[in-house]
Design a protein around this motif. Structure first.
Motif, PDB file in Angstrom:
ATOM      1  N   UNK A 543       1.065  -1.091  -0.080  1.00 24.71           N
ATOM      2  CA  UNK A 543      -0.181  -0.301   0.523  1.00 24.71           C
ATOM      3  C   UNK A 543       0.365   1.589   0.231  1.00 24.71           C
ATOM      4  N   UNK A 544       1.850   0.983   0.519  1.00 23.91           N
ATOM      5  CA  UNK A 544       3.105   2.392   0.171  1.00 23.91           C
ATOM      6  C   UNK A 544       3.784   2.087  -1.138  1.00 23.91           C
ATOM      7  N   UNK A 545       4.547   3.342  -1.110  1.00 22.98           N
ATOM      8  CA  UNK A 545       6.122   3.622  -2.561  1.00 22.98           C
ATOM      9  C   UNK A 545       6.865   2.309  -2.737  1.00 22.98           C
ATOM     10  N   UNK A 546       7.844   1.764  -3.249  1.00 26.37           N
ATOM     11  CA  UNK A 546       8.790   1.022  -2.761  1.00 26.37           C
ATOM     12  C   UNK A 546       9.390   1.140  -1.796  1.00 26.37           C
ATOM     13  N   UNK A 547       9.771   0.623  -0.552  1.00 27.32           N
ATOM     14  CA  UNK A 547      10.844   0.708   0.114  1.00 27.32           C
ATOM     15  C   UNK A 547      12.315   1.869  -0.912  1.00 27.32           C
ATOM     16  N   UNK A 548      13.222   2.263  -0.209  1.00 26.86           N
ATOM     17  CA  UNK A 548      14.699   2.534  -0.497  1.00 26.86           C
ATOM     18  C   UNK A 548      15.616   1.889  -0.229  1.00 26.86           C
ATOM     19  N   UNK A 549      15.460   0.862  -0.373  1.00 27.06           N
ATOM     20  CA  UNK A 549      16.186  -0.503   0.216  1.00 27.06           C
ATOM     21  C   UNK A 549      17.533  -1.495  -0.849  1.00 27.06           C
ATOM     22  N   UNK A 550      18.936  -0.781  -0.618  1.00 22.67           N
ATOM     23  CA  UNK A 550      20.064  -1.203  -1.040  1.00 22.67           C
ATOM     24  C   UNK A 550      20.983  -1.692  -0.263  1.00 22.67           C
ATOM     25  N   UNK A 551      21.695  -2.643  -0.664  1.00 18.60           N
ATOM     26  CA  UNK A 551      22.902  -3.370  -0.388  1.00 18.60           C
ATOM     27  C   UNK A 551      24.253  -2.225  -0.740  1.00 18.60           C
ATOM     28  N   UNK A 552      23.774  -0.887   0.366  1.00 11.04           N
ATOM     29  CA  UNK A 552      24.767  -0.167  -0.017  1.00 11.04           C
ATOM     30  C   UNK A 552      25.985  -0.130   1.037  1.00 11.04           C
ATOM     31  N   UNK A 553      27.711   0.135   0.822  1.00  5.75           N
ATOM     32  CA  UNK A 553      27.944   0.581   1.440  1.00  5.75           C
ATOM     33  C   UNK A 553      27.454   1.720   2.833  1.00  5.75           C
ATOM     34  N   UNK A 554      27.650   1.155   4.274  1.00  3.36           N
ATOM     35  CA  UNK A 554      28.293   2.359   5.362  1.00  3.36           C
ATOM     36  C   UNK A 554      26.104   1.878   5.520  1.00  3.36           C
ATOM     37  N   UNK A 555      25.110   1.420   5.252  1.00  2.00           N
ATOM     38  CA  UNK A 555      23.988   1.213   5.531  1.00  2.00           C
ATOM     39  C   UNK A 555      23.736  -0.155   6.446  1.00  2.00           C
ATOM     40  N   UNK A 556      22.382  -0.302   6.885  1.00  2.00           N
ATOM     41  CA  UNK A 556      22.325  -1.350   8.541  1.00  2.00           C
ATOM     42  C   UNK A 556      21.145  -2.063   8.095  1.00  2.00           C
ATOM     43  N   UNK A 557      21.879  -3.178   8.711  1.00  2.00           N
ATOM     44  CA  UNK A 557      20.646  -3.797   8.523  1.00  2.00           C
ATOM     45  C   UNK A 557      20.026  -4.469  10.387  1.00  2.00           C
ATOM     46  N   UNK A 558      18.481  -4.463  10.631  1.00  2.00           N
ATOM     47  CA  UNK A 558      18.528  -5.612  11.850  1.00  2.00           C
ATOM     48  C   UNK A 558      17.366  -6.573  11.666  1.00  2.00           C
ATOM     49  N   UNK A 559      17.963  -7.163  11.629  1.00  2.00           N
ATOM     50  CA  UNK A 559      16.854  -8.279  12.131  1.00  2.00           C
ATOM     51  C   UNK A 559      16.836  -9.366  12.866  1.00  2.00           C
ATOM     52  N   UNK A 560      15.516  -9.682  13.355  1.00  2.00           N
ATOM     53  CA  UNK A 560      14.973  -9.645  14.322  1.00  2.00           C
ATOM     54  C   UNK A 560      13.995 -11.098  14.087  1.00  2.00           C
ATOM     55  N   UNK A 561      14.946 -12.363  13.863  1.00  2.00           N
ATOM     56  CA  UNK A 561      14.422 -14.330  13.993  1.00  2.00           C
ATOM     57  C   UNK A 561      14.752 -14.099  12.624  1.00  2.00           C
TER      58      UNK A 561
END
Length: 646
Positions: A543-561
């Motif tokens: 229902x929203x625009x595409x999330x601007x997510x990339x495997x970019x240097x300096x970006x971080x992801x928090x994974x929960x389970x």
């Protein structure tokens, strides 16, 4: 037959349990069934047979009477545990008044039995019937099995595989006597004997119907195990496979990590801080320097990322000839200016050279920076390398404003990003190997890195030739029994190849381990063990625009389970909450991981958020939670500093 035992455990157990009844009979009494039957299925079946769960619980007074006839002697509390009645003592008293149940003292306890069993317990165990029992119930039934045999057969029908001492202890009689009668029942074909119960150490006895049901349930569980796992299971598996947060340290561990990452293009700016450090406990840059100085590890450029960064791949020197030979990496544009050609000719003629030697020999360059830029063009195209890691660490440092050599600097020295000796990659890999040898080595490297190799994971690495270049090798390895082919991860391509041990570990991650609590990982977005944006697609916000997510240097992801919950944009200016974080508990666990970015040894001095889900931090629904973990308003941003909460 060499690789017959290499099949994943679930497949081997399911195959054995799927044997027909005659072949299974040949296995009875052998130790194989102990390894094949499922412990959880055994426990669940015994609970049902004992009317402790499922539809066999007593719901009426008549049901209590039937329960005692079906299960045998029970204490009042044991009846209550198997009944849905609110007043079990009253129900038992009513049945006793109607002479449908009686009390006996067995093994020092008062228990209830159905009136139909009075003679059997008297003759088998020597129990004294209570006064007033009708003579009809005291007469032995000549058509029934001997009394003790009848009790043992009922015990077998209401229990999973059991030992003689277990039933003997229940009735307070000699185990040897029970064992002799059980063996007689086995010889008569009424019971089965063997090593059945998972985790057991003695031979057990079992009813044939119970064993058949146990086998059927175990097979059903195993068939569920061999079903493809959800994508989140792959995201839980990969960090474990890569040894994220490993407790191992030292040169041996680092060399092991390099072997697993061989050939994977990693941004130089995060190589040590975000990729090597989480895998090697107490990592220090000197460890990589020492391996490089000893000739154990080499690095190659794999394409630029802007002006001051680029992708690099690490190799063990003895594997570089196979994995980094000509054709392993094909740059889109090969540098071809005269200055590039001059550097190539000099290194071909003189061999490895320091920057000072290059500067004196190559007169086409007007300044140090011009010569350095040409050197790094050749590095990112995969043609040049250096015998130290120092230049990689220095490429992001601010450049000197001077366009010429510094006054007073010794002639042999250059800028930090020019340190060490430069050499042609062709000198490192020699004349190269055949395409078949390279493809085989690449397939082995992919299996070691991913555990489960999918088309999507290979394409994300930018491998020359793509998945088609290694598919024939993986297929031949599968035919030789070296790897397994199957549909292991749902939602990905059907052509998946895996090491047998990796399949078992992947399936162990099918469900999060509730006993250990939520598993929260903070990973660099470009880390090879972070599968989203590579083997797995990024989540979409419906229902929203595409999330601007990339495997970019300096970006971080928090994974929960294994589910991505938060995305920290490059430079830390923005924070995006992902669909998994809609669960408040998941969001809380994910936010609690953010202070790790600014903790001692973390990648950031401070985290300055200008946007939270595209809103100013103060207007975000997460504002109070951000304050709770230590964020404080500053000019145009909310900042999290090391001395703020943890």
């Amino acid at each position: 037959y060499m690789y017959e035992g290499d099949a994943p455990l679930a497949e081997r157990r399911a195959q054995a349990l799927a044997l027909d009844r005659e072949l299974l009979a040949e296995l009875l009494g052998a130790d194989e069934l102990r390894e094949l039957l499922d412990p959880a299925a055994t426990s669940d079946l015994e609970l049902e047979l004992q009317a402790l769960t499922g539809g066999r619980r007593a719901r009426t007074v008549d049901g209590v009477h039937d329960l005692l006839r079906r299960v045998g002697d029970l204490r009042t509390d044991e009846v209550a545990a198997r009944s849905d009645l609110t007043d079990v003592p009253a129900a038992l008293a009513g049945l006793e008044g109607d002479r449908r149940v009686v009390r006996l003292r067995l093994a020092g306890e008062e228990r209830w039995i159905a009136i139909e069993d009075v003679a059997r317990y008297r003759d088998a165990l020597g129990a004294s019937p209570p006064p007033g029992v009708a003579e009809t119930w005291l007469e032995a039934d000549s058509a029934s099995p001997p009394p003790l045999d009848g009790l043992l057969l009922r015990w077998a029908r209401t229990h999973a595989p059991f030992t003689a001492p277990a039933s003997a202890a229940r009735w307070g009689i000699a185990p040897l006597r029970v064992h002799d009668r059980l063996r007689a029942l086995v010889e008569a074909g009424s019971l089965l004997e063997g090593a059945f119960r998972p985790g057991g150490t003695e031979r057990e006895f079992a009813d044939a119907d119970v064993l058949r049901a146990l086998r059927r349930r175990s097979l059903a569980r195993l068939r569920r195990e061999v079903e493809p796992v959800p994508t989140e299971a792959l995201a839980r598996f990969l960090p474990v496979w890569h040894g994220i947060e490993s407790r191992a340290t030292g040169h041996d561990r680092l060399l092991e990590v390099v072997g697993q990452l061989e050939g994977y293009p990693i941004p130089a700016s995060i190589l040590e801080r975000d990729v090597l450090a989480p895998r090697v406990r107490d990592y220090a840059p000197r460890l990589l320097d020492e391996l490089g100085a000893a000739g154990e590890v080499v690095w190659l450029g794999r394409g630029p990322l802007g002006r001051d960064d680029g992708r690099v791949a690490l190799y063990r020197r003895e594997r570089a000839e196979l994995l980094a030979s000509a054709g392993a990496f094909e740059p889109a544009d090969r540098p071809d200016r005269p200055l590039h050609d001059a550097i190539r000719r000099h290194l071909e003629r003189r061999g490895a050279s320091f920057f000072g030697q290059l500067r004196m020999a190559i007169t086409d360059a007007r300044t140090d920076d011009e010569l350095l830029d040409a050197l790094w063009d050749l590095v990112w195209s995969g043609e040049l390398t250096n015998d130290t890691v120092g230049p990689l660490r220095a490429i992001a440092l601010p450049r000197s404003r001077s366009r010429g050599p510094r006054i007073g600097r010794p002639a042999g020295m250059g800028p930090p990003r020019a340190a060490g000796r430069w050499s042609l990659v062709a000198d490192l890999v020699g004349e190269g190997r055949s395409p078949t040898e390279r493809s085989h080595a690449t397939a082995l490297a992919l299996l070691e890195r991913h555990g489960v190799v999918t088309r999507e994971a290979v394409l994300a690495e930018g491998l020359a030739g793509g998945f088609a270049s290694v598919y024939p090798v993986l297929k031949a390895m599968e035919e030789a029994g070296r790897v397994r082919r199957g549909y292991f991860v749902s939602g990905l391509g059907a052509a998946q190849f895996a090491l047998p041990g990796a399949v078992d570990r992947l399936r162990a991650e099918r469900e999060p381990d509730a006993e250990d609590g939520r598993r929260v990982l903070l990973l660099a977005a470009a880390d090879p063990s972070q599968p989203y944006g590579a083997a797995l697609p990024w989540p979409r916000d419906e229902g929203a625009e595409r999330l601007p997510l990339q495997r970019a240097a300096g970006a971080y992801v928090v994974l929960v389970d294994g589910a991505p919950a938060l995305y920290v944009e490059r430079g830390g200016r923005g924070l995006l909450s992902l669909p998994a974080a809609a669960d408040g508990e998941v969001m809380g666990a994910a936010l609690a991981a953010l202070p790790r970015l600014v903790a001692a040894g973390g990648p950031m001095r401070e985290l300055r958020l200008e946007r939270v889900d595209r809103l100013p931090p103060a207007e975000s629904p997460l504002a109070e939670r951000l304050r709770g973990i230590g964020f404080r308003p500053t000019y145009r941003a909310w900042a999290l500093r090391p001395n703020r909460g943890t």
